[in-house]
Scaffold this motif. Structure first.
Motif, PDB file in Angstrom:
ATOM      1  N   THR A   1       0.813  -1.212   0.000  1.00  0.00           N
ATOM      2  CA  THR A   1       0.000   0.000   0.000  1.00  0.00           C
ATOM      3  C   THR A   1       0.848   1.262   0.000  1.00  0.00           C
ATOM      4  O   THR A   1       0.533   2.224  -0.703  1.00  0.00           O
ATOM      5  CB  THR A   1      -0.923   0.018   1.242  1.00  0.00           C
ATOM      6  OG1 THR A   1      -1.658  -1.196   1.275  1.00  0.00           O
ATOM      7  CG2 THR A   1      -1.865   1.200   1.190  1.00  0.00           C
ATOM      8  N   HIS A   2       1.962   1.249   0.737  1.00  0.00           N
ATOM      9  CA  HIS A   2       2.748   2.471   0.900  1.00  0.00           C
ATOM     10  C   HIS A   2       4.168   2.400   0.353  1.00  0.00           C
ATOM     11  O   HIS A   2       4.891   3.397   0.397  1.00  0.00           O
ATOM     12  CB  HIS A   2       2.829   2.839   2.393  1.00  0.00           C
ATOM     13  CG  HIS A   2       1.484   3.069   3.007  1.00  0.00           C
ATOM     14  ND1 HIS A   2       0.727   4.177   2.746  1.00  0.00           N
ATOM     15  CD2 HIS A   2       0.753   2.296   3.855  1.00  0.00           C
ATOM     16  CE1 HIS A   2      -0.406   4.103   3.409  1.00  0.00           C
ATOM     17  NE2 HIS A   2      -0.422   2.964   4.093  1.00  0.00           N
TER      18      HIS A   2
ATOM     19  N   ILE B   1      13.512  -1.170   0.442  1.00  0.00           N
ATOM     20  CA  ILE B   1      12.135  -0.722   0.625  1.00  0.00           C
ATOM     21  C   ILE B   1      12.094   0.774   0.326  1.00  0.00           C
ATOM     22  O   ILE B   1      12.804   1.544   0.970  1.00  0.00           O
ATOM     23  CB  ILE B   1      11.635  -0.994   2.053  1.00  0.00           C
ATOM     24  CG1 ILE B   1      11.780  -2.477   2.384  1.00  0.00           C
ATOM     25  CG2 ILE B   1      10.192  -0.511   2.213  1.00  0.00           C
ATOM     26  CD1 ILE B   1      11.511  -2.824   3.832  1.00  0.00           C
ATOM     27  N   ILE B   2      11.290   1.143  -0.661  1.00  0.00           N
ATOM     28  CA  ILE B   2      11.182   2.553  -1.031  1.00  0.00           C
ATOM     29  C   ILE B   2       9.735   2.997  -0.850  1.00  0.00           C
ATOM     30  O   ILE B   2       8.841   2.495  -1.532  1.00  0.00           O
ATOM     31  CB  ILE B   2      11.631   2.794  -2.483  1.00  0.00           C
ATOM     32  CG1 ILE B   2      13.102   2.415  -2.641  1.00  0.00           C
ATOM     33  CG2 ILE B   2      11.396   4.243  -2.890  1.00  0.00           C
ATOM     34  CD1 ILE B   2      13.630   2.557  -4.040  1.00  0.00           C
ATOM     35  N   PRO B   3       9.490   3.937   0.061  1.00  0.00           N
ATOM     36  CA  PRO B   3       8.133   4.482   0.205  1.00  0.00           C
ATOM     37  C   PRO B   3       7.747   5.270  -1.055  1.00  0.00           C
ATOM     38  O   PRO B   3       8.594   5.901  -1.686  1.00  0.00           O
ATOM     39  CB  PRO B   3       8.235   5.417   1.406  1.00  0.00           C
ATOM     40  CG  PRO B   3       9.549   5.141   2.039  1.00  0.00           C
ATOM     41  CD  PRO B   3      10.423   4.507   1.023  1.00  0.00           C
ATOM     42  N   TYR B   4       6.477   5.203  -1.421  1.00  0.00           N
ATOM     43  CA  TYR B   4       6.020   5.894  -2.624  1.00  0.00           C
ATOM     44  C   TYR B   4       6.266   7.397  -2.564  1.00  0.00           C
ATOM     45  O   TYR B   4       6.528   8.023  -3.589  1.00  0.00           O
ATOM     46  CB  TYR B   4       4.531   5.631  -2.864  1.00  0.00           C
ATOM     47  CG  TYR B   4       4.217   4.199  -3.206  1.00  0.00           C
ATOM     48  CD1 TYR B   4       4.966   3.491  -4.151  1.00  0.00           C
ATOM     49  CD2 TYR B   4       3.177   3.527  -2.581  1.00  0.00           C
ATOM     50  CE1 TYR B   4       4.689   2.178  -4.457  1.00  0.00           C
ATOM     51  CE2 TYR B   4       2.885   2.209  -2.895  1.00  0.00           C
ATOM     52  CZ  TYR B   4       3.648   1.542  -3.826  1.00  0.00           C
ATOM     53  OH  TYR B   4       3.366   0.238  -4.139  1.00  0.00           O
ATOM     54  N   ASN B   5       6.207   7.981  -1.364  1.00  0.00           N
ATOM     55  CA  ASN B   5       6.401   9.437  -1.274  1.00  0.00           C
ATOM     56  C   ASN B   5       7.856   9.856  -1.521  1.00  0.00           C
ATOM     57  O   ASN B   5       8.138  11.044  -1.622  1.00  0.00           O
ATOM     58  CB  ASN B   5       5.894   9.981   0.060  1.00  0.00           C
ATOM     59  CG  ASN B   5       6.650   9.434   1.251  1.00  0.00           C
ATOM     60  OD1 ASN B   5       7.554   8.606   1.114  1.00  0.00           O
ATOM     61  ND2 ASN B   5       6.266   9.879   2.444  1.00  0.00           N
ATOM     62  N   ARG B   6       8.789   8.910  -1.633  1.00  0.00           N
ATOM     63  CA  ARG B   6      10.183   9.234  -1.963  1.00  0.00           C
ATOM     64  C   ARG B   6      10.457   9.122  -3.466  1.00  0.00           C
ATOM     65  O   ARG B   6      11.505   9.526  -3.937  1.00  0.00           O
ATOM     66  CB  ARG B   6      11.141   8.291  -1.224  1.00  0.00           C
ATOM     67  CG  ARG B   6      11.046   8.338   0.281  1.00  0.00           C
ATOM     68  CD  ARG B   6      11.481   9.631   0.878  1.00  0.00           C
ATOM     69  NE  ARG B   6      12.902   9.830   0.637  1.00  0.00           N
ATOM     70  CZ  ARG B   6      13.531  10.977   0.797  1.00  0.00           C
ATOM     71  NH1 ARG B   6      12.861  12.037   1.187  1.00  0.00           N
ATOM     72  NH2 ARG B   6      14.805  11.080   0.560  1.00  0.00           N
ATOM     73  N   ILE B   7       9.516   8.539  -4.215  1.00  0.00           N
ATOM     74  CA  ILE B   7       9.714   8.339  -5.648  1.00  0.00           C
ATOM     75  C   ILE B   7       9.460   9.646  -6.390  1.00  0.00           C
ATOM     76  O   ILE B   7       8.445  10.296  -6.188  1.00  0.00           O
ATOM     77  CB  ILE B   7       8.783   7.229  -6.186  1.00  0.00           C
ATOM     78  CG1 ILE B   7       9.096   5.902  -5.496  1.00  0.00           C
ATOM     79  CG2 ILE B   7       8.906   7.103  -7.700  1.00  0.00           C
ATOM     80  CD1 ILE B   7       8.132   4.779  -5.839  1.00  0.00           C
ATOM     81  N   GLN B   8      10.408  10.011  -7.246  1.00  0.00           N
ATOM     82  CA  GLN B   8      10.273  11.232  -8.033  1.00  0.00           C
ATOM     83  C   GLN B   8       9.966  10.958  -9.503  1.00  0.00           C
ATOM     84  O   GLN B   8       9.302  11.748 -10.150  1.00  0.00           O
ATOM     85  CB  GLN B   8      11.555  12.063  -7.944  1.00  0.00           C
ATOM     86  CG  GLN B   8      11.780  12.643  -6.576  1.00  0.00           C
ATOM     87  CD  GLN B   8      12.971  13.575  -6.553  1.00  0.00           C
ATOM     88  OE1 GLN B   8      13.910  13.424  -7.319  1.00  0.00           O
ATOM     89  NE2 GLN B   8      12.919  14.545  -5.659  1.00  0.00           N
ATOM     90  N   HIS B   9      10.462   9.842 -10.012  1.00  0.00           N
ATOM     91  CA  HIS B   9      10.303   9.557 -11.437  1.00  0.00           C
ATOM     92  C   HIS B   9      10.369   8.045 -11.653  1.00  0.00           C
ATOM     93  O   HIS B   9      11.060   7.341 -10.931  1.00  0.00           O
ATOM     94  CB  HIS B   9      11.421  10.264 -12.229  1.00  0.00           C
ATOM     95  CG  HIS B   9      11.411   9.988 -13.686  1.00  0.00           C
ATOM     96  ND1 HIS B   9      10.428  10.440 -14.523  1.00  0.00           N
ATOM     97  CD2 HIS B   9      12.265   9.283 -14.473  1.00  0.00           C
ATOM     98  CE1 HIS B   9      10.691  10.036 -15.766  1.00  0.00           C
ATOM     99  NE2 HIS B   9      11.794   9.331 -15.750  1.00  0.00           N
TER     100      HIS B   9
ATOM    101  N   THR C   1      14.570   8.117  -6.957  1.00  0.00           N
ATOM    102  CA  THR C   1      14.097   8.624  -5.669  1.00  0.00           C
ATOM    103  C   THR C   1      14.714   9.968  -5.327  1.00  0.00           C
ATOM    104  O   THR C   1      15.645  10.428  -5.993  1.00  0.00           O
ATOM    105  CB  THR C   1      14.436   7.640  -4.538  1.00  0.00           C
ATOM    106  OG1 THR C   1      15.858   7.549  -4.439  1.00  0.00           O
ATOM    107  CG2 THR C   1      13.838   6.278  -4.786  1.00  0.00           C
ATOM    108  N   ALA C   2      14.205  10.537  -4.251  1.00  0.00           N
ATOM    109  CA  ALA C   2      14.708  11.819  -3.779  1.00  0.00           C
ATOM    110  C   ALA C   2      16.094  11.697  -3.155  1.00  0.00           C
ATOM    111  O   ALA C   2      16.767  12.685  -2.951  1.00  0.00           O
ATOM    112  CB  ALA C   2      13.726  12.411  -2.762  1.00  0.00           C
ATOM    113  N   GLY C   3      16.531  10.497  -2.863  1.00  0.00           N
ATOM    114  CA  GLY C   3      17.820  10.299  -2.212  1.00  0.00           C
ATOM    115  C   GLY C   3      19.012  10.290  -3.146  1.00  0.00           C
ATOM    116  O   GLY C   3      20.134  10.128  -2.715  1.00  0.00           O
TER     117      GLY C   3
END
Length: 173
Positions: free
Chosen positions: A95-96, A111-119, A140-142
């Protein structure tokens, strides 16, 4: 003034990613891995053979004996290693977040949360296109060290995953 509350979490009640059922990579992806291994082995074998053709005086019988023994060992170990690598890879979408597992000796789960994905990008190499597979690339944003690449997914499924992730990105904006 509000009272500051900082309660301790019961870590035994946290969700366990180890219990998540991972989806294996497409079986055709193993053929891509084995084709890549074959190309690598052909280069390893071809280099000495080509060099020997142009410089036959520099190679001894001992070299060819060692070469003849080592090539089958490299082929067998490379094939076994490739199969084990393939079997240990898997992915899951919750889900997240998105999860990706890989590794033989030490298993790594990303594990990558969806809110960290940029593209999100979908890539197809020559062999992948031939087998109808694609790679999902998650940025990701990282930065590049936290980006994720999931290979060996059927192209139609990869397109659906890309749409799912793009939808998740839009919801977080």
């Amino acid at each position: 003034m509000e009272n500051f509350i900082n309660t301790t979490l019961d870590t035994t009640q946290l969700p366990k990613f180890e219990e998540v059922p991972f989806t294996r990579l497409h079986p055709k992806y193993l053929w891509i891995v084995l084709c890549s291994l074959s190309l690598f082995i052909i280069v390893i074998i071809g280099a000495p053979l080509g060099y020997d053709y142009f410089n036959p005086d520099e190679f001894t019988n001992r070299f060819w004996l060692l070469f003849g023994i080592s090539v089958p060992i490299i082929v067998v170990l490379g094939t076994l290693f490739s199969v084990f690598i393939y079997k240990k890879k898997g992915y899951a979408f919750r889900t997240h977040d998105v999860l990706y597992r890989h590794g033989i000796i030490a298993t790594t789960t990303i594990i990558i949360p969806y809110n960290r994905i940029q593209h999100v990008a979908l890539h197809e190499g020559i062999l992948a296109r031939f087998f109808g597979l694609a790679t999902i690339q998650i940025y990701t944003a990282g930065g590049s060290s936290s980006d994720l690449s999931i290979p060996g997914i059927a192209k139609s499924e990869a397109e659906n995953i890309k749409q799912l992730l793009m939808g998740k990105i839009q919801k977080t904006l």
